[in-house]
Design an enzyme around this catalytic site. Structure first.
Site, PDB file in Angstrom:
ATOM      1  N   THR A   1       2.560  -0.287   2.226  1.00 14.40           N
ATOM      2  CA  THR A   1       3.694   0.135   2.279  1.00 14.40           C
ATOM      3  C   THR A   1       4.037   1.212   3.498  1.00 14.40           C
ATOM      4  O   THR A   1       3.082   1.727   3.868  1.00 14.40           O
ATOM      5  CB  THR A   1       4.495   0.480   1.276  1.00 14.40           C
ATOM      6  OG1 THR A   1       5.914   0.774   0.995  1.00 14.40           O
ATOM      7  CG2 THR A   1       3.757   1.982   0.670  1.00 14.40           C
TER       8      THR A   1
ATOM      9  N   SER B   1      -5.746 -11.838 -11.742  1.00  8.69           N
ATOM     10  CA  SER B   1      -4.846 -10.505 -11.590  1.00  8.69           C
ATOM     11  C   SER B   1      -5.176  -9.380 -12.592  1.00  8.69           C
ATOM     12  O   SER B   1      -5.118  -9.744 -13.862  1.00  8.69           O
ATOM     13  CB  SER B   1      -3.454 -10.888 -11.944  1.00  8.69           C
ATOM     14  OG  SER B   1      -2.601  -9.793 -11.808  1.00  8.69           O
TER      15      SER B   1
ATOM     16  N   THR C   1      15.165 -13.337   5.830  1.00  3.92           N
ATOM     17  CA  THR C   1      15.954 -11.917   5.478  1.00  3.92           C
ATOM     18  C   THR C   1      15.455 -11.424   6.860  1.00  3.92           C
ATOM     19  O   THR C   1      14.852 -11.503   7.948  1.00  3.92           O
ATOM     20  CB  THR C   1      15.229 -11.634   4.630  1.00  3.92           C
ATOM     21  OG1 THR C   1      16.027 -10.311   4.371  1.00  3.92           O
ATOM     22  CG2 THR C   1      13.665 -10.951   5.009  1.00  3.92           C
TER      23      THR C   1
ATOM     24  N   SER D   1      -1.111   3.559  -9.663  1.00  5.85           N
ATOM     25  CA  SER D   1      -0.104   4.671  -9.509  1.00  5.85           C
ATOM     26  C   SER D   1       0.315   5.313 -10.853  1.00  5.85           C
ATOM     27  O   SER D   1       0.628   6.576 -11.013  1.00  5.85           O
ATOM     28  CB  SER D   1       1.111   4.281  -8.844  1.00  5.85           C
ATOM     29  OG  SER D   1       1.978   3.601  -9.874  1.00  5.85           O
TER      30      SER D   1
ATOM     31  N   LYS E   1       5.741   4.982   1.614  1.00  5.81           N
ATOM     32  CA  LYS E   1       5.183   6.364   0.815  1.00  5.81           C
ATOM     33  C   LYS E   1       4.522   7.278   1.712  1.00  5.81           C
ATOM     34  O   LYS E   1       5.284   7.975   2.375  1.00  5.81           O
ATOM     35  CB  LYS E   1       4.196   5.580  -0.386  1.00  5.81           C
ATOM     36  CG  LYS E   1       5.053   5.026  -1.285  1.00  5.81           C
ATOM     37  CD  LYS E   1       4.168   4.504  -2.640  1.00  5.81           C
ATOM     38  CE  LYS E   1       4.853   3.360  -3.439  1.00  5.81           C
ATOM     39  NZ  LYS E   1       5.997   3.799  -4.021  1.00  5.81           N
TER      40      LYS E   1
ATOM     41  N   HIS F   1      -0.589   2.642  -2.652  1.00  8.68           N
ATOM     42  CA  HIS F   1      -0.926   4.159  -2.991  1.00  8.68           C
ATOM     43  C   HIS F   1      -2.056   4.776  -2.182  1.00  8.68           C
ATOM     44  O   HIS F   1      -2.596   5.772  -2.916  1.00  8.68           O
ATOM     45  CB  HIS F   1      -0.868   4.304  -4.317  1.00  8.68           C
ATOM     46  CG  HIS F   1       0.491   3.852  -5.055  1.00  8.68           C
ATOM     47  ND1 HIS F   1       1.309   4.815  -5.394  1.00  8.68           N
ATOM     48  CD2 HIS F   1       0.842   2.864  -5.704  1.00  8.68           C
ATOM     49  CE1 HIS F   1       2.644   4.348  -5.718  1.00  8.68           C
ATOM     50  NE2 HIS F   1       2.205   2.970  -5.959  1.00  8.68           N
TER      51      HIS F   1
ATOM     52  N   THR G   1       6.538   0.669 -18.621  1.00  6.38           N
ATOM     53  CA  THR G   1       5.596   1.040 -17.589  1.00  6.38           C
ATOM     54  C   THR G   1       4.258   1.234 -18.070  1.00  6.38           C
ATOM     55  O   THR G   1       3.065   1.114 -17.559  1.00  6.38           O
ATOM     56  CB  THR G   1       6.270   2.161 -16.841  1.00  6.38           C
ATOM     57  OG1 THR G   1       7.384   1.670 -16.521  1.00  6.38           O
ATOM     58  CG2 THR G   1       5.356   2.436 -15.467  1.00  6.38           C
TER      59      THR G   1
ATOM     60  N   LYS H   1      -2.526 -18.440 -13.827  1.00  7.83           N
ATOM     61  CA  LYS H   1      -2.744 -17.113 -13.601  1.00  7.83           C
ATOM     62  C   LYS H   1      -3.572 -16.813 -14.685  1.00  7.83           C
ATOM     63  O   LYS H   1      -3.394 -17.221 -15.927  1.00  7.83           O
ATOM     64  CB  LYS H   1      -1.243 -16.322 -13.638  1.00  7.83           C
ATOM     65  CG  LYS H   1      -1.661 -14.650 -13.967  1.00  7.83           C
ATOM     66  CD  LYS H   1      -0.643 -13.997 -13.930  1.00  7.83           C
ATOM     67  CE  LYS H   1       0.016 -13.383 -15.160  1.00  7.83           C
ATOM     68  NZ  LYS H   1       1.125 -12.280 -15.147  1.00  7.83           N
TER      69      LYS H   1
HETATM   70  C1  LIG Z   1       1.208  -0.969  -6.208  1.00  6.07           C
HETATM   71  C2  LIG Z   1       2.659  -1.064  -5.678  1.00  6.07           C
HETATM   72  N1  LIG Z   1       2.730  -2.053  -4.710  1.00  6.07           N
HETATM   73  C3  LIG Z   1       3.768  -2.553  -4.161  1.00  6.07           C
HETATM   74  C4  LIG Z   1       4.973  -1.639  -4.165  1.00  6.07           C
HETATM   75  C5  LIG Z   1       6.248  -1.950  -3.289  1.00  6.07           C
HETATM   76  O1  LIG Z   1       6.240  -1.276  -2.241  1.00  6.07           O
HETATM   77  P1  LIG Z   1       7.726  -0.981  -1.656  1.00  6.07           P
HETATM   78  O2  LIG Z   1       8.223   0.216  -2.039  1.00  6.07           O
HETATM   79  O3  LIG Z   1       7.362  -0.971  -0.296  1.00  6.07           O
HETATM   80  O4  LIG Z   1       8.512  -2.199  -1.970  1.00  6.07           O
HETATM   81  C6  LIG Z   1       4.835  -0.568  -5.185  1.00  6.07           C
HETATM   82  C7  LIG Z   1       6.194   0.333  -5.125  1.00  6.07           C
HETATM   83  O5  LIG Z   1       6.166   1.330  -5.683  1.00  6.07           O
HETATM   84  C8  LIG Z   1       3.438  -0.117  -5.724  1.00  6.07           C
HETATM   85  O6  LIG Z   1       3.350   0.899  -6.569  1.00  6.07           O
END
Ligand SMILES: Cc1ncc(COP(=O)(O)O)c(C=O)c1O
Length: 414
Positions: A189, A69, A221, A121, A192, A149, A307, A88
């Site tokens: 996603t 990872s 779900t 991001s 976005k 992204h 972050t 991992k």
């Molecule tokens: C790199 C990355 N993966 C996954 C996600 C999760 O996406 P979602 O908002 O659809 O849950 C995000 C959310 O910001 C993200 O930045």
């Protein structure tokens, strides 16, 4: 989206295996599979859930598997790996030498998954996708690429960075043999660039079926509501057919980066649409964000620890196709005033200290992924220059042309 809402209401109807399965889910998944040129796709309530459920399921079902990872991977992937209970190994961000050393340390027979992103991001860096595919092939690993992204923003049809890297081939409808073709699992996603909500995976039919059959985060779900799925599908198809929004976003990004650089405001260099502005202090970053909102009505968040590492605190701006000249000027002027009011370090001050994370570092110029060629900058520059526009007015002149084209497309589609 409106039609689906009128007809089916706001609810989802149930889980996919009970009464939440419907034509909107089937159509959306077919569109997503087409987007990524894969056999199949599967929609989840978010990409957080998609990443978590997929990695947890894959990691726990592949006996003795190891997940490699990237150190800057999103929390959803980290959580999925944790939930898988499997081993991992974290490799240094975007460092293929470190990844190779770690792959080489594992016996060949051990199943391996390399989990990484295309656009990171918080710093705007881009994953070395092709090199990671080479390593995956050499060491027999699966590739898991999060394009959250990037979808809708990169590539001739908006499929993301993997598509972007083989622009010509994809523009000519030849996905086979490309980098995109070498990725085993895509995730993305709908929340976005596509402006809805929801997440998905795309990959081979067998793989998607396995996740559909075994992932609790998919099975237990409610599905997405039909209106959301209809809206997401319309949005993806629009972006597949029209690249004007992507182009405009990139031109706005270039313009903001140029304007900030001209004012000595420290932008962390990167090849993407993300604009991280270095503050380097948590309290100051929060104050700058508060002042932007209170005094200028501009909503830009401070990004602090955990972050980003302590000392690398920043503001993060992501221009959209809607951030026109007036809005961009307002932002840049506000930032300039705040940098003076709070006495935040400028690029030249970072440079005087030898530079920091790319800011003020001599020669750290990063070619945008949307190159001059793709944006048609070279040709347009010639024409604009021939029309007598001064050198520093070229981005704005290009923007005016692009906005004109966008309006024309909108008129036609209306
Ligand atoms: C790199 C990355 N993966 C996954 C996600 C999760 O996406 P979602 O908002 O659809 O849950 C995000 C959310 O910001 C993200 O930045």
């Amino acid at each position: 989206m409106h039609e689906a809402l009128e007809k089916y209401g706001a609810g989802a109807g149930g889980t996919r295996n009970i009464s939440g399965h419907n034509k909107h889910a089937v159509e959306l998944e077919a569109t997503l599979a087409k987007l990524h040129a894969t056999e199949s796709a599967l929609v989840f309530s978010s990409c957080y859930v998609a990443n978590d459920a997929t990695l947890a399921t894959l990691g726990s079902k592949l006996p003795d598997c190891v997940i490699l990872s990237d150190s800057l991977n999103h929390a959803s992937m980290i959580q999925g790996i944790r939930h898988s209970g499997t081993k991992k190994i974290v490799f240094k961000h975007n460092d293929v030498a470190d990844l190779e050393a770690k792959l080489a340390s594992l016996p060949l027979h051990v199943p391996k998954i390399i989990a990484f992103e295309s656009v990171y991001s918080m710093c705007g860096s881009i994953g070395p996708i092709e090199k990671i595919c080479d390593l995956a092939e050499k060491y027999g690993a699966l590739t898991f690429l999060d394009e959250v992204h990037a979808v809708g923003m990169y590539g001739p049809t908006g499929a993301g960075v993997a598509e972007h890297l083989d622009w010509e081939a994809h523009a000519n409808g030849k996905p086979r043999g490309t980098i995109m073709d070498r990725i085993d699992i895509f995730t993305g996603t709908l929340a976005k660039a596509y402006g809805c909500v929801g997440g998905y995976i795309a990959g081979s039919a067998k793989f998607v079926d396995m996740i559909r059959s075994l992932a609790p985060g998919f099975i237990f779900t409610s599905t997405l509501p039909p209106a959301t799925m209809a809206g997401a599908r319309a949005s993806i198809e629009y972006q597949m057919a029209y690249d004007g929004d992507r182009r405009l976003q990139q031109l706005h990004t270039r313009a903001v980066k140029e304007e900030l650089n001209a004012r000595d405001i420290p932008v962390i260099p990167n090849p993407s649409h993300i604009i991280p502005i270095l503050v380097g202090n948590a309290a100051l970053a929060k104050q700058a964000s508060d002042l932007l909102l209170r005094d200028y009505r501009i909503y830009v968040q401070a990004i602090n620890y955990p972050t980003v590492p302590v000392g690398q605190e920043r503001l993060r701006v992501t221009p959209t196709p809607g951030h026109t000249k007036e809005l961009r000027e307002k932002l840049v002027t506000a930032l300039d005033e705040i940098w003076t009011r709070l006495d935040i370090k400028r690029t030249s001050q970072w440079a005087a200290e030898g530079g920091f994370i790319g800011v003020g570092e001599e020669g750290n110029v990063q070619e945008p992924l949307w190159t001059d060629k793709l944006l048609g900058v070279e040709q347009a520059t010639k024409e604009i220059k021939a029309a007598g526009v001064p050198e520093n007015g070229i981005t704005e002149a290009l923007l005016a042309r692009e906005a004109h084209n966008t309006n024309r497309v909108m008129d036609v589609s209306a």
